[in-house]
Design a protein around this motif. Structure first.
Motif, PDB file in Angstrom:
ATOM      1  N   UNK A   7     -10.617  88.913  53.890  1.00 43.79           N
ATOM      2  CA  UNK A   7     -10.556  87.984  52.769  1.00 43.79           C
ATOM      3  C   UNK A   7      -9.222  87.254  52.735  1.00 43.79           C
ATOM      4  N   UNK A   8      -8.131  87.979  52.999  1.00 42.67           N
ATOM      5  CA  UNK A   8      -6.802  87.357  53.017  1.00 42.67           C
ATOM      6  C   UNK A   8      -6.727  86.286  54.111  1.00 42.67           C
ATOM      7  N   UNK A   9      -7.226  86.607  55.289  1.00 43.83           N
ATOM      8  CA  UNK A   9      -7.198  85.635  56.388  1.00 43.83           C
ATOM      9  C   UNK A   9      -8.068  84.428  56.069  1.00 43.83           C
ATOM     10  N   UNK A  10      -9.216  84.671  55.443  1.00 44.64           N
ATOM     11  CA  UNK A  10     -10.085  83.561  55.062  1.00 44.64           C
ATOM     12  C   UNK A  10      -9.382  82.652  54.070  1.00 44.64           C
ATOM     13  N   UNK A  11      -8.713  83.249  53.080  1.00 43.66           N
ATOM     14  CA  UNK A  11      -7.996  82.437  52.086  1.00 43.66           C
ATOM     15  C   UNK A  11      -6.887  81.627  52.733  1.00 43.66           C
ATOM     16  N   UNK A  12      -6.156  82.225  53.666  1.00 48.36           N
ATOM     17  CA  UNK A  12      -5.106  81.487  54.375  1.00 48.36           C
ATOM     18  C   UNK A  12      -5.696  80.295  55.121  1.00 48.36           C
ATOM     19  N   UNK A  13      -6.797  80.526  55.793  1.00 45.09           N
ATOM     20  CA  UNK A  13      -7.452  79.454  56.534  1.00 45.09           C
ATOM     21  C   UNK A  13      -7.960  78.379  55.585  1.00 45.09           C
ATOM     22  N   UNK A  14      -8.545  78.797  54.475  1.00 47.74           N
ATOM     23  CA  UNK A  14      -9.054  77.859  53.486  1.00 47.74           C
ATOM     24  C   UNK A  14      -7.918  77.018  52.902  1.00 47.74           C
ATOM     25  N   UNK A  15      -6.786  77.653  52.596  1.00 49.76           N
ATOM     26  CA  UNK A  15      -5.626  76.929  52.065  1.00 49.76           C
ATOM     27  C   UNK A  15      -5.095  75.915  53.085  1.00 49.76           C
ATOM     28  N   UNK A  16      -5.004  76.338  54.335  1.00 50.29           N
ATOM     29  CA  UNK A  16      -4.517  75.434  55.376  1.00 50.29           C
ATOM     30  C   UNK A  16      -5.466  74.254  55.557  1.00 50.29           C
ATOM     31  N   UNK A  17      -6.761  74.515  55.500  1.00 53.65           N
ATOM     32  CA  UNK A  17      -7.747  73.444  55.644  1.00 53.65           C
ATOM     33  C   UNK A  17      -7.649  72.468  54.470  1.00 53.65           C
ATOM     34  N   UNK A  18      -7.505  73.006  53.265  1.00 53.11           N
ATOM     35  CA  UNK A  18      -7.379  72.145  52.079  1.00 53.11           C
ATOM     36  C   UNK A  18      -6.126  71.283  52.175  1.00 53.11           C
ATOM     37  N   UNK A  19      -5.036  71.866  52.633  1.00 55.61           N
ATOM     38  CA  UNK A  19      -3.792  71.105  52.800  1.00 55.61           C
ATOM     39  C   UNK A  19      -3.977  69.993  53.838  1.00 55.61           C
ATOM     40  N   UNK A  20      -4.642  70.295  54.923  1.00 53.31           N
ATOM     41  CA  UNK A  20      -4.882  69.292  55.959  1.00 53.31           C
ATOM     42  C   UNK A  20      -5.724  68.145  55.419  1.00 53.31           C
ATOM     43  N   UNK A  21      -6.735  68.472  54.618  1.00 56.71           N
ATOM     44  CA  UNK A  21      -7.558  67.418  54.020  1.00 56.71           C
ATOM     45  C   UNK A  21      -6.737  66.543  53.076  1.00 56.71           C
ATOM     46  N   UNK A  22      -5.862  67.162  52.290  1.00 56.02           N
ATOM     47  CA  UNK A  22      -5.000  66.382  51.391  1.00 56.02           C
ATOM     48  C   UNK A  22      -4.092  65.452  52.189  1.00 56.02           C
ATOM     49  N   UNK A  23      -3.583  65.938  53.311  1.00 52.39           N
ATOM     50  CA  UNK A  23      -2.719  65.104  54.164  1.00 52.39           C
ATOM     51  C   UNK A  23      -3.497  63.916  54.728  1.00 52.39           C
ATOM     52  N   UNK A  24      -4.740  64.147  55.111  1.00 52.18           N
ATOM     53  CA  UNK A  24      -5.547  63.054  55.652  1.00 52.18           C
ATOM     54  C   UNK A  24      -5.854  61.982  54.610  1.00 52.18           C
ATOM     55  N   UNK A  25      -5.942  62.394  53.342  1.00 49.94           N
ATOM     56  CA  UNK A  25      -6.276  61.455  52.282  1.00 49.94           C
ATOM     57  C   UNK A  25      -5.102  60.576  51.868  1.00 49.94           C
ATOM     58  N   UNK A  26      -3.883  60.963  52.214  1.00 47.63           N
ATOM     59  CA  UNK A  26      -2.711  60.164  51.867  1.00 47.63           C
ATOM     60  C   UNK A  26      -2.618  58.972  52.823  1.00 47.63           C
ATOM     61  N   UNK A  27      -2.620  57.754  52.294  1.00 46.91           N
ATOM     62  CA  UNK A  27      -2.567  56.585  53.179  1.00 46.91           C
ATOM     63  C   UNK A  27      -1.229  56.446  53.908  1.00 46.91           C
ATOM     64  N   UNK A  28      -0.150  56.901  53.322  1.00 48.27           N
ATOM     65  CA  UNK A  28       1.167  56.750  53.955  1.00 48.27           C
ATOM     66  C   UNK A  28       1.584  57.990  54.739  1.00 48.27           C
ATOM     67  N   UNK A  29       0.697  58.926  54.878  1.00 49.55           N
ATOM     68  CA  UNK A  29       1.030  60.179  55.545  1.00 49.55           C
ATOM     69  C   UNK A  29       1.056  59.994  57.059  1.00 49.55           C
ATOM     70  N   UNK A  30       1.920  60.779  57.710  1.00 44.13           N
ATOM     71  CA  UNK A  30       2.016  60.742  59.172  1.00 44.13           C
ATOM     72  C   UNK A  30       1.137  61.815  59.814  1.00 44.13           C
ATOM     73  N   UNK A  31       0.245  62.382  59.047  1.00 42.69           N
ATOM     74  CA  UNK A  31      -0.606  63.467  59.548  1.00 42.69           C
ATOM     75  C   UNK A  31       0.236  64.649  60.032  1.00 42.69           C
TER      76      UNK A  31
END
Length: 89
Positions: A7-31
């Motif tokens: 469960x801990x590993x899943x949450x870490x992966x889920x958090x990282x995925x959510x952060x990556x999605x937020x980065x992709x949504x930023x128009x001025x982000x460098x990915x």
């Protein structure tokens, strides 16, 4: 691996995925998406654990066979009998 660790590993992966999605949504982000070691599937981890348990069993069985001077054939017959009687899966 116990359920809490999974469960801990899943949450870490889920958090990282959510952060990556937020980065992709930023128009001025460098990915700036962090990369890490490849994530292994749960099936791979379970298969690896099963293989380790099997190797530990075989090592212990060979040790007992040597300690009690039992030949392979005798032990194989015993294991077949136990399996037939439903005492081992």
């Amino acid at each position: 691996m116990d359920e809490r660790e999974k469960l801990r590993k899943f949450r870490e992966l889920d958090d990282a995925f959510a952060q990556a999605l937020r980065e992709l949504e930023k128009p001025s982000s460098r990915l700036d998406i962090p990369t890490g070691p490849p994530v292994r599937s749960l099936a791979e981890l379970e298969a690896e654990e099963q293989q380790q348990r099997q190797q530990a069993f075989e090592t212990r069985l060979q040790s007992l066979m040597k300690e009690y001077a039992q030949p392979r054939e005798s032990v194989a017959d015993l294991l077949r009998t136990l399996h037939t009687l439903g005492h081992i899966a």
